[in-house]
Design an enzyme around this catalytic site. Structure first.
Site, PDB file in Angstrom:
ATOM      1  CD  GLU A  16       3.971   7.112  16.984  1.00 14.33           C
ATOM      2  OE1 GLU A  16       2.759   7.402  17.153  1.00 14.33           O
ATOM      3  OE2 GLU A  16       4.605   7.507  16.000  1.00 14.33           O
ATOM      4  CG  HIS A  73       2.308  10.744  15.682  1.00 15.46           C
ATOM      5  ND1 HIS A  73       2.250   9.405  15.345  1.00 15.46           N
ATOM      6  CD2 HIS A  73       1.735  11.395  14.633  1.00 15.46           C
ATOM      7  CE1 HIS A  73       1.675   9.254  14.177  1.00 15.46           C
ATOM      8  NE2 HIS A  73       1.352  10.456  13.717  1.00 15.46           N
ATOM      9  NE  ARG A 103       0.744   5.929  10.915  1.00 17.91           N
ATOM     10  CZ  ARG A 103       0.201   7.114  10.727  1.00 17.91           C
ATOM     11  NH1 ARG A 103       0.976   8.175  10.545  1.00 17.91           N
ATOM     12  NH2 ARG A 103      -1.119   7.256  10.710  1.00 17.91           N
TER      13      ARG A 103
END
Length: 351
Positions: free
Chosen positions: A296, A314, A267
């Protein structure tokens, strides 16, 4: 005939649109690939409702007496549902009815579900460990190779009509004989270890405890500081929790050798972005490979000032095979809860 419980699906998994699982199961985001499996898993066990509420207020209103989601016992959740109803934060959890007993989150990382709020309300939460191991480890492997060899940089140069002029052999290296440090040797980290061992790379790791499944060539070190100091590449594979925010910060990055590489498929918040940028700016880090970012989908444009970096939006688990495995595992947790009172992937905070 006995009345079946309701399940809700949040976040679409099927091509039908958004689903939320309810006995009633509500599917908040319906499965994309596991269409037949949903029917097989819940036949004669639960009524599955696909959630299509356009916003949080209407989503919660449907749980009211007489509403279509009244009496829902379980919820299947995909991250895609956040675009409509937001993340499963304390505010949302606290407003769920007392009938909700299980939230089956589709994903290994579950930071978008407030587990503390769920625990306070007596709701159990499961995730999908194992299902993402191969895809995420392969993503880290790609980022590692690309950063070592500047392959992403070279491709961009080729597409821009510059052939290979910007790519210098003085800044690129073979993987063979290099040392990688894996921070968090869970399923993903262990799969990556096996991938890089083929070169071979030397593999060191640090976790909260030794992994009994680690092969003999996978060396455990006693501290994160020691791990950072001894490796050429640090690959991060820890879950995002309050105690892992900025886990890799200024101290850890500066403990790494000058010219090291940092890979992150965990993360964005696990790595201190400002410390990372400073290390790129002064050359302490030669490059960074990341599939995850701090805010994000917004990415700090300063990261793009370093063309040797390799970034992905991602997509670590974005394959049909892995997405289907994740869906089936999440839904199976919900099915097992309905039939036996528990699921095998209860998150650690609730075990």
């Amino acid at each position: 005939m006995a009345k079946l419980p309701l399940i809700m699906i949040c976040g679409t998994t099927f091509a039908l649109g958004q689903i939320t699982i309810f006995i009633k199961l509500v599917s908040v985001g319906s499965p994309r690939w596991a269409h037949q499996e949903v029917n097989q898993l819940f036949k004669d066990i639960a009524n599955v409702i696909v959630d299509d509420a356009p916003n949080r207020a209407k989503f919660l209103a449907r749980f009211a007496p007489g509403g279509p989601y009244e009496g829902t016992i379980g919820i299947y959740r995909r991250n895609i549902s956040a675009a409509r109803i937001g993340i499963f934060d304390a505010n949302l959890i606290e407003q769920l009815p007392s009938s909700i007993q299980w939230i089956a989150h589709n994903g290994a990382g579950y930071d978008l579900v407030d587990v503390r709020a769920c625990k306070a309300k007596g709701i159990r939460v499961s995730n999908t460990p194992g299902a993402v191991d191969d895809a995420t480890a392969t993503t880290a492997f790609y980022l590692l190779i690309s950063c070592m060899r500047h392959f992403s940089f070279a491709e961009r140069s080729l597409r821009a009509g510059n052939w290979k002029k910007p790519v210098s052999s003085s800044a690129t290296h073979d993987l063979t004989g290099r040392t990688i440090g894996i921070l968090g040797l869970g399923g993903i980290g262990l799969r990556l270890a096996h991938l890089v061992h083929a070169f071979p790379m030397r593999v060191l790791y640090y976790s909260r405890s030794r992994n009994p499944e680690a092969p003999e060539w996978c060396e455990y070190v006693d501290s994160m500081d020691e791990l950072c100091a001894r490796v050429d590449v640090l690959s991060v594979h820890v879950p995002l929790r309050a105690d892992t925010v900025n886990l890799v910060g200024e101290k850890q990055i500066r403990a790494m050798k000058r010219g090291s590489i940092l890979i992150n498929t965990a993360r964005g918040k696990v790595v201190d972005e400002e410390a990372l940028l400073r290390a790129l700016d002064d050359g302490h880090l030669s490059s960074v490979g990341s599939d995850v970012f701090l805010n994000e989908p917004n990415v700090n444009p300063r990261l793009f000032d370093f063309p040797q970096n390799t970034f992905l939006p991602h997509v670590g688990t974005r394959t049909m095979d892995t997405e289907k495995k994740m869906e089936v595992r999440a839904l199976t947790n919900l099915r097992d809860f309905l039939t036996s009172g528990t699921g095998r992937d209860l998150v650690p905070e609730l075990q």
